[in-house]
Design an enzyme around this catalytic site. Structure first.
Site, mmCIF file in Angstrom:
data_model
loop_
_atom_site.group_PDB
_atom_site.id
_atom_site.type_symbol
_atom_site.label_atom_id
_atom_site.label_comp_id
_atom_site.label_asym_id
_atom_site.label_seq_id
_atom_site.Cartn_x
_atom_site.Cartn_y
_atom_site.Cartn_z
ATOM 1 N N SER A 50 -0.699 7.682 6.648
ATOM 2 C CA SER A 50 -1.801 8.473 7.208
ATOM 3 C C SER A 50 -3.104 8.174 6.475
ATOM 4 C CB SER A 50 -1.484 9.976 7.130
ATOM 5 O OG SER A 50 -1.611 10.435 5.801
ATOM 6 N N GLY A 51 -4.188 8.745 6.956
ATOM 7 C CA GLY A 51 -5.474 8.723 6.265
ATOM 8 C C GLY A 51 -5.955 7.354 5.833
ATOM 9 N N ILE B 216 0.855 -1.190 0.000
ATOM 10 C CA ILE B 216 0.000 0.000 0.000
ATOM 11 C C ILE B 216 0.890 1.238 0.000
ATOM 12 C CG2 ILE B 216 -1.846 1.267 1.184
ATOM 13 C CD1 ILE B 216 -2.686 -1.275 2.544
ATOM 14 N N THR B 217 0.702 2.118 -0.976
ATOM 15 C CA THR B 217 1.484 3.354 -0.989
ATOM 16 C C THR B 217 0.793 4.415 -0.134
ATOM 17 O OG1 THR B 217 0.397 4.374 -2.919
ATOM 18 C CG2 THR B 217 2.210 2.857 -3.371
ATOM 19 N N GLY B 218 1.588 5.288 0.479
ATOM 20 C CA GLY B 218 1.013 6.357 1.308
ATOM 21 C C GLY B 218 0.250 5.794 2.492
ATOM 22 N N ALA B 219 0.841 4.793 3.160
ATOM 23 C CA ALA B 219 0.149 4.146 4.279
ATOM 24 C C ALA B 219 0.490 4.807 5.609
ATOM 25 C CB ALA B 219 0.498 2.664 4.307
ATOM 26 N N TYR C 115 -5.008 18.149 -9.453
ATOM 27 C CA TYR C 115 -5.359 16.969 -8.645
ATOM 28 C C TYR C 115 -6.473 16.172 -9.326
ATOM 29 C CZ TYR C 115 -7.546 14.246 -4.898
ATOM 30 O OH TYR C 115 -8.094 13.227 -4.160
HETATM 31 P P1 NDP Z 1 -3.613 11.766 3.207
HETATM 32 O O1 NDP Z 1 -2.976 13.064 2.862
HETATM 33 O O2 NDP Z 1 -3.974 11.479 4.617
HETATM 34 O O3 NDP Z 1 -2.712 10.574 2.687
HETATM 35 C C1 NDP Z 1 -1.918 10.677 1.538
HETATM 36 C C2 NDP Z 1 -0.719 9.792 1.704
HETATM 37 O O4 NDP Z 1 0.101 9.939 0.533
HETATM 38 C C3 NDP Z 1 0.166 10.163 2.909
HETATM 39 O O5 NDP Z 1 0.562 8.963 3.527
HETATM 40 C C4 NDP Z 1 1.344 10.864 2.267
HETATM 41 O O6 NDP Z 1 2.551 10.710 2.972
HETATM 42 C C5 NDP Z 1 1.423 10.093 0.948
HETATM 43 N N1 NDP Z 1 2.253 10.805 -0.036
HETATM 44 C C6 NDP Z 1 2.125 12.072 -0.472
HETATM 45 N N2 NDP Z 1 3.118 12.357 -1.333
HETATM 46 C C7 NDP Z 1 3.900 11.262 -1.435
HETATM 47 C C8 NDP Z 1 5.074 10.942 -2.151
HETATM 48 N N3 NDP Z 1 5.707 11.849 -2.914
HETATM 49 N N4 NDP Z 1 5.587 9.696 -2.020
HETATM 50 C C9 NDP Z 1 4.998 8.786 -1.226
HETATM 51 N N5 NDP Z 1 3.888 9.032 -0.511
HETATM 52 C C10 NDP Z 1 3.341 10.254 -0.617
HETATM 53 O O7 NDP Z 1 -4.907 11.692 2.257
HETATM 54 P P2 NDP Z 1 -6.053 10.577 2.073
HETATM 55 O O8 NDP Z 1 -5.851 9.428 2.953
HETATM 56 O O9 NDP Z 1 -7.338 11.306 2.085
HETATM 57 O O10 NDP Z 1 -5.804 10.147 0.553
HETATM 58 C C11 NDP Z 1 -5.565 8.828 0.175
HETATM 59 C C12 NDP Z 1 -6.182 8.569 -1.198
HETATM 60 O O11 NDP Z 1 -7.595 8.730 -1.118
HETATM 61 C C13 NDP Z 1 -5.706 9.515 -2.283
HETATM 62 O O12 NDP Z 1 -5.485 8.776 -3.477
HETATM 63 C C14 NDP Z 1 -6.879 10.467 -2.467
HETATM 64 O O13 NDP Z 1 -6.930 10.988 -3.761
HETATM 65 C C15 NDP Z 1 -8.033 9.508 -2.206
HETATM 66 N N6 NDP Z 1 -9.301 10.118 -1.870
HETATM 67 C C16 NDP Z 1 -9.473 10.848 -0.719
HETATM 68 C C17 NDP Z 1 -10.690 11.399 -0.424
HETATM 69 C C18 NDP Z 1 -10.905 12.202 0.787
HETATM 70 O O14 NDP Z 1 -12.021 12.704 0.947
HETATM 71 N N7 NDP Z 1 -9.943 12.366 1.668
HETATM 72 C C19 NDP Z 1 -11.844 11.182 -1.313
HETATM 73 C C20 NDP Z 1 -11.562 10.373 -2.456
HETATM 74 C C21 NDP Z 1 -10.342 9.867 -2.704
HETATM 75 P P3 NDP Z 1 2.916 11.604 4.298
HETATM 76 O O15 NDP Z 1 2.190 10.924 5.428
HETATM 77 O O16 NDP Z 1 4.397 11.457 4.373
HETATM 78 O O17 NDP Z 1 2.431 12.988 4.034
#
Ligand code: NDP
Length: 315
Positions: free
Chosen positions: A12-13, A7-10, A190
């Site tokens: 947070s969120g 899982i990428t970006g795991a 975005y």
């Molecule tokens: P978060 O900002 O909480 O999570 C985003 C994650 O991506 C973080 O872990 C962040 O890392 C990571 N990230 C950002 N840039 C990089 C990079 N250059 N390399 C590696 N990792 C990176 O947002 P969400 O959890 O909300 O988003 C997750 C997904 O859900 C996204 O694809 C978003 O488009 C999608 N989404 C979100 C919605 C919402 O309402 N929130 C609705 C629909 C879709 P770090 O922790 O280091 O910042």
């Protein structure tokens, strides 16, 4: 055996909530691809994830070298790769000027689409050679890139145009930082990147589903108004957005619930259909959603695929 999900970006969120939901079942080992190792390690501990249920591997999607190194490092773990979830994203709605990845691509499309495009193409080999019964490649989409919905019609709308900016390399030097060649707009960049995510998933399905048996899917998990995604938005927006989504649009979903939804797309035996964009109704039941005309245009998908291949050095 346990399944292994990347899982990428795991850190947070949604990504963290999904990693936790999967690890808790005891049936999954999660490889967390994160740009900040310490943050990811603290987040996993704070979420109560059991040691041994996850491995953190450094991944910065804003650098193609880092993506290639990540793939090497994952292979060195000598674990099978059974599911890949492209989840990480950046959202820069208030940026006045574009910023760029190490390879010179506009940041939102560079991270959300191009970094994941290379990662997914590379890891497809690993998925193909896994003996897991249900192998899946999932790319997180969004309603905001989808102009056939109310939320997708809030300006600025996604529009890839004739892809002239992407063809010219999105570098802002002598060419536009936007896919359609227009003026820079962070919110639109975005949304455009999310349309690319959804087009990529469908193109993968058309090119590789029959040959590999891998399930390709995308999803809109609901509006998770509390995640870090909105960290760059103005403070008033961050204050009002969660209650607005909760009480007005009723599209609000908690990080925990959204994580369970994505975990379903990873592992639920009933969600094996390939080429599907999953959504959930108000009773949290999943259904196959329709994509906008642009996000389901096969010609555009083919062009985005071919231009992306050139930009990430695969063609
Ligand atoms: P978060 O900002 O909480 O999570 C985003 C994650 O991506 C973080 O872990 C962040 O890392 C990571 N990230 C950002 N840039 C990089 C990079 N250059 N390399 C590696 N990792 C990176 O947002 P969400 O959890 O909300 O988003 C997750 C997904 O859900 C996204 O694809 C978003 O488009 C999608 N989404 C979100 C919605 C919402 O309402 N929130 C609705 C629909 C879709 P770090 O922790 O280091 O910042």
């Amino acid at each position: 055996r346990k399944g292994t999900a990347v899982i990428t970006g795991a850190s947070s969120g949604l990504g963290l909530a999904t990693a936790k939901a999967l690890a808790e079942t005891g049936k999954w080992h999660v490889i967390m691809g994160c740009r900040d190792f310490l943050k990811a390690s603290r987040a996993a501990k704070a979420a109560g994830m059991e040691k041994g249920s996850y491995t953190i591997v450094h991944l910065d999607l804003a650098s193609l070298d880092s993506v290639r190194q990540f793939v090497k490092n994952v292979r060195q773990l000598e674990m099978p790769v059974d599911v890949v979830v492209c989840n990480a994203a950046v959202y820069q709605p208030t940026a006045k000027e574009p910023s760029f990845t190490a390879d010179g691509f506009e940041m939102s499309v560079g991270v959300n689409h191009l970094g994941h495009f290379l990662l997914a193409r590379e890891l497809l080999q690993d998925l193909t050679s896994s003996d897991y019964p249900s192998k899946r490649l999932i790319i997180v989409g969004s309603i905001t890139g989808n102009t056939n919905t109310l939320a997708g019609n809030v300006p600025p709308k996604a529009n890839l145009g004739d892809l002239r900016g992407l063809a010219a390399g999105l570098n802002g030097v002598g060419s536009s930082a936007m896919i359609d060649g227009g003026e820079f707009d962070g919110a639109k960049a975005y949304k455009d990147s999310k349309v690319c995510n959804m087009l990529t998933m469908q193109e993968f399905h058309r090119r590789y589903h029959e040959e590999t048996g891998v399930t390709f899917a995308s999803l809109y998990p609901g509006c998770i108004a509390t995640t870090g995604l909105f960290r760059e938005h103005i403070p008033l927006f961050r204050l009002l957005f969660p209650p607005f989504q909760k009480y007005i649009t009723k599209g609000y979903v908690s990080e925990e619930e959204a994580g369970k939804r994505l975990a379903q797309v990873v592992s639920d035996p009933s969600l094996t259909k390939s080429g599907v964009y999953w959504s959930w109704n108000n009773n949290s039941a999943s259904f196959e959603n329709q994509l906008s005309e642009e996000a389901s245009d096969p010609e555009k998908a083919k062009k985005v695929w071919e231009l992306s291949e050139k930009l990430v050095g695969l063609a």
